[in-house]
Design an enzyme around this catalytic site. Structure first.
Site: not given
Ligand code: RB5
Length: 147
Positions: A133, A67, A8, A98, A65
């Site tokens: 595993h 995070t 994203d 694993h 994304c």
């Molecule tokens: C987008 O702003 C952010 O929420 C997305 O990239 C991600 O971190 C969601 O888990």
């Protein structure tokens, strides 16, 4: 090996670097976007990459994304997907060894591009160990079947 990638707006720079890196290593890369810096909803991309793994078009996937967490939550809703949000080397290797994870999820706002490329290399270069595993991964699949 064919690898599906997607991101994203929190991961475009990383995704593009990963695409170039994997291509230069000789992997075939299927890029499910995004292709320019526009705001999108990460589940829309996660489901495309997860679908390519599920229908065996690609063997492994990489999602980025902000995070890595949103992508992993969305991708794990697709049957047969084991997506791991990872930000360090040990987990990048062991989630293949694993857990037989088939999608690596990275945080573009958590790690730099250099670290991301190292984690990608560990992920794609490590084979599932099987044995005890496999029994455990089979139990994950069984949960999916029942629920
Ligand atoms: C987008 O702003 C952010 O929420 C997305 O990239 C991600 O971190 C969601 O888990």
């Amino acid at each position: 090996m064919k690898i599906a990638i997607g991101c994203d707006h929190g991961g475009l720079e990383h995704k593009n670097a990963i695409k170039e890196h994997l291509s230069s290593r000789g992997f075939e890369v299927c890029d499910f976007g995004i292709y320019e810096q526009v705001s999108v909803d990460y589940p829309d991309i996660a489901v495309k990459v997860a679908g390519a793994i599920k229908n065996k078009e690609c063997e492994l996937g990489i999602l980025v994304c902000g995070t890595g967490i949103g992508m992993s939550l969305a991708a794990n809703k697709v049957k047969g997907i084991r997506a791991a949000a990872v930000s360090e080397h040990f987990s990048a290797k062991y989630t293949r060894l694993h857990n037989n994870s088939n999608i690596l999820c990275l945080g573009g706002r958590v790690i730099g591009v250099g670290t991301a490329l190292e984690l990608v290399d560990l992920f794609v270069d490590t084979e599932f160990e099987g044995g005890r595993h496999a029994t455990r991964v089979d139990k994950i699949t069984a949960i999916e079947e029942i629920n």
